[in-house]
Design a protein around this motif. Structure first.
Motif, PDB file in Angstrom:
ATOM      1  N   ARG A   6      12.829 -21.810   2.554  1.00 47.47           N
ATOM      2  CA  ARG A   6      12.138 -21.752   3.852  1.00 47.47           C
ATOM      3  C   ARG A   6      11.423 -23.061   4.192  1.00 47.47           C
ATOM      4  N   GLY A   7      10.981 -23.809   3.192  1.00 43.46           N
ATOM      5  CA  GLY A   7      10.355 -25.090   3.480  1.00 43.46           C
ATOM      6  C   GLY A   7      11.357 -26.084   4.031  1.00 43.46           C
ATOM      7  N   GLU A   8      12.537 -26.135   3.435  1.00 44.03           N
ATOM      8  CA  GLU A   8      13.596 -27.019   3.921  1.00 44.03           C
ATOM      9  C   GLU A   8      14.031 -26.630   5.320  1.00 44.03           C
ATOM     10  N   ARG A   9      14.162 -25.328   5.562  1.00 47.33           N
ATOM     11  CA  ARG A   9      14.568 -24.876   6.902  1.00 47.33           C
ATOM     12  C   ARG A   9      13.505 -25.224   7.944  1.00 47.33           C
ATOM     13  N   ASN A 224      10.386 -29.431   0.144  1.00 41.32           N
ATOM     14  CA  ASN A 224       9.521 -29.047  -0.965  1.00 41.32           C
ATOM     15  C   ASN A 224       8.064 -29.364  -0.655  1.00 41.32           C
ATOM     16  N   LEU A 225       7.815 -30.558  -0.090  1.00 46.98           N
ATOM     17  CA  LEU A 225       6.443 -30.938   0.225  1.00 46.98           C
ATOM     18  C   LEU A 225       5.828 -30.045   1.298  1.00 46.98           C
ATOM     19  N   GLU A 226       6.652 -29.442   2.124  1.00 47.26           N
ATOM     20  CA  GLU A 226       6.156 -28.501   3.138  1.00 47.26           C
ATOM     21  C   GLU A 226       5.413 -27.333   2.495  1.00 47.26           C
ATOM     22  N   LEU A 227       5.834 -26.969   1.282  1.00 44.87           N
ATOM     23  CA  LEU A 227       5.261 -25.808   0.599  1.00 44.87           C
ATOM     24  C   LEU A 227       4.434 -26.167  -0.622  1.00 44.87           C
ATOM     25  N   ASN A 228       4.697 -27.346  -1.199  1.00 44.65           N
ATOM     26  CA  ASN A 228       4.027 -27.753  -2.436  1.00 44.65           C
ATOM     27  C   ASN A 228       3.817 -29.259  -2.394  1.00 44.65           C
ATOM     28  N   PRO A 229       2.577 -29.732  -2.265  1.00 46.08           N
ATOM     29  CA  PRO A 229       2.338 -31.173  -2.096  1.00 46.08           C
ATOM     30  C   PRO A 229       2.452 -31.986  -3.375  1.00 46.08           C
ATOM     31  N   ALA A 230       2.648 -31.347  -4.518  1.00 49.18           N
ATOM     32  CA  ALA A 230       2.744 -32.100  -5.770  1.00 49.18           C
ATOM     33  C   ALA A 230       3.990 -32.983  -5.758  1.00 49.18           C
TER      34      ALA A 230
END
Length: 298
Positions: A6-9, A224-230
């Motif tokens: 969902r973050g990629e989408r 990925n960064l959309e959901l997890n900033p690490a």
């Protein structure tokens, strides 16, 4: 059914590239094609990204003679190397771990990614079960050829939470780095970023920024960064074989003109490895796809 989370989408939708992403997504497989197996067997280095027990993302560099990376079968990658003691991923990869890998051929301007689950092989290496396998375009890869250079074993030169003056200079003149991120299910991805020197800007001892150049529209890193900033960064020193490993948090800036994007990275941990690889490399031939760096000397 989409291959994206969902973050990629969400990022693909914001960028207006859903159709292009769907087309590109058809190239993502879970097996290693014969052409990819041959490519991997020729490589001298492999970038591996993973998370440490605290959830920090790191990317590191493994190296060996051609054949140290080999596809044992269409779902299994064998790597005859593991991180050296002191490397942030040494302990992590001594047990099972989700990993993202990228194999780069600078001389041929080729690259491919394989993400999956790694376990130790009992002989000082890794066995990775493939979950995602795909190639990337040659954009932004600087052409270089490897040179063997006798080198001591890798060792930690320094550790800290901020970049030293010398490290800031190295970052500000880099033309290549790798970035590890992780999705909502903990699966890790490792990706390549390249550009003319100066494209990775140093805004302070703990702040970096880079532009996100046009790519294949998958947006796996930004998704990925959309959901997890690490995030974890690896900057190889092509002249000496050393490497700079950074771990921190990243945020995407969507406010650039004409739909451009940039990533702001906050440095939280710094590890500098001397002799990370016994290889050095020839002077770069910069990619013709590299955009000019604003304010850089011509």
């Amino acid at each position: 059914m989409t291959t994206y989370h969902r973050g990629e989408r969400a990022v693909q939708l914001r960028a207006g590239v859903l159709d292009r992403a769907d087309h590109a997504g058809r190239s993502i497989g879970s097996t290693i094609p014969a052409v990819a197996a041959r490519f991997l067997a020729e490589r001298r280095t492999l970038v591996v990204g993973a998370a440490d027990p605290g959830g920090r993302l790191w990317a590191t560099l493994l190296s060996g003679e051609p054949g140290f990376v080999r596809a044992a079968d269409e779902r299994t990658l064998e790597v005859a190397a593991r991180p050296a003691p002191g490397d942030p991923l040494a302990a992590v990869l001594s047990g099972p771990a989700e990993v993202g890998t990228i194999a780069l051929d600078p001389a041929g301007r080729r690259r491919m990614r394989l993400n999956g689950r790694a376990v130790p092989d009992g002989r000082g290496g890794l066995v990775i079960t493939a979950e995602q396998v795909y190639a990337n375009c040659p954009k932004y890869i600087q052409r270089r050829s490897p040179l063997d250079a006798p080198s001591p074993s890798p060792e930690v030169r320094s550790e800290g939470s901020r970049l030293s003056t010398a490290q800031q200079l190295a970052v500000s003149t880099a033309d290549t780095f790798f970035v590890a991120t992780a999705g909502p299910d903990g699966r890790v991805d490792a990706s390549h970023r390249g550009g003319n020197p100066g494209f990775l800007a140093v805004l302070g001892p703990d702040r970096l920024r880079w532009p996100e150049y046009a790519g294949n529209s998958m947006f796996m890193t930004l998704g990925n960064l959309e959901l997890n900033p690490a995030a974890g960064l690896l900057l190889p020193d092509w002249e000496t074989g050393s490497a700079l490993l950074l771990s921190g948090r990243a945020r995407v800036d969507w406010s650039l003109p004409e739909g451009g994007r940039a990533v702001d990275f906050t440095v939280e941990r710094v590890v500098e490895l001397a002799h990370a690889t016994p290889l050095t490399w020839t002077e770069p031939e910069f990619s013709p796809a590299n955009p000019p760096v604003p304010g850089a000397a011509r």
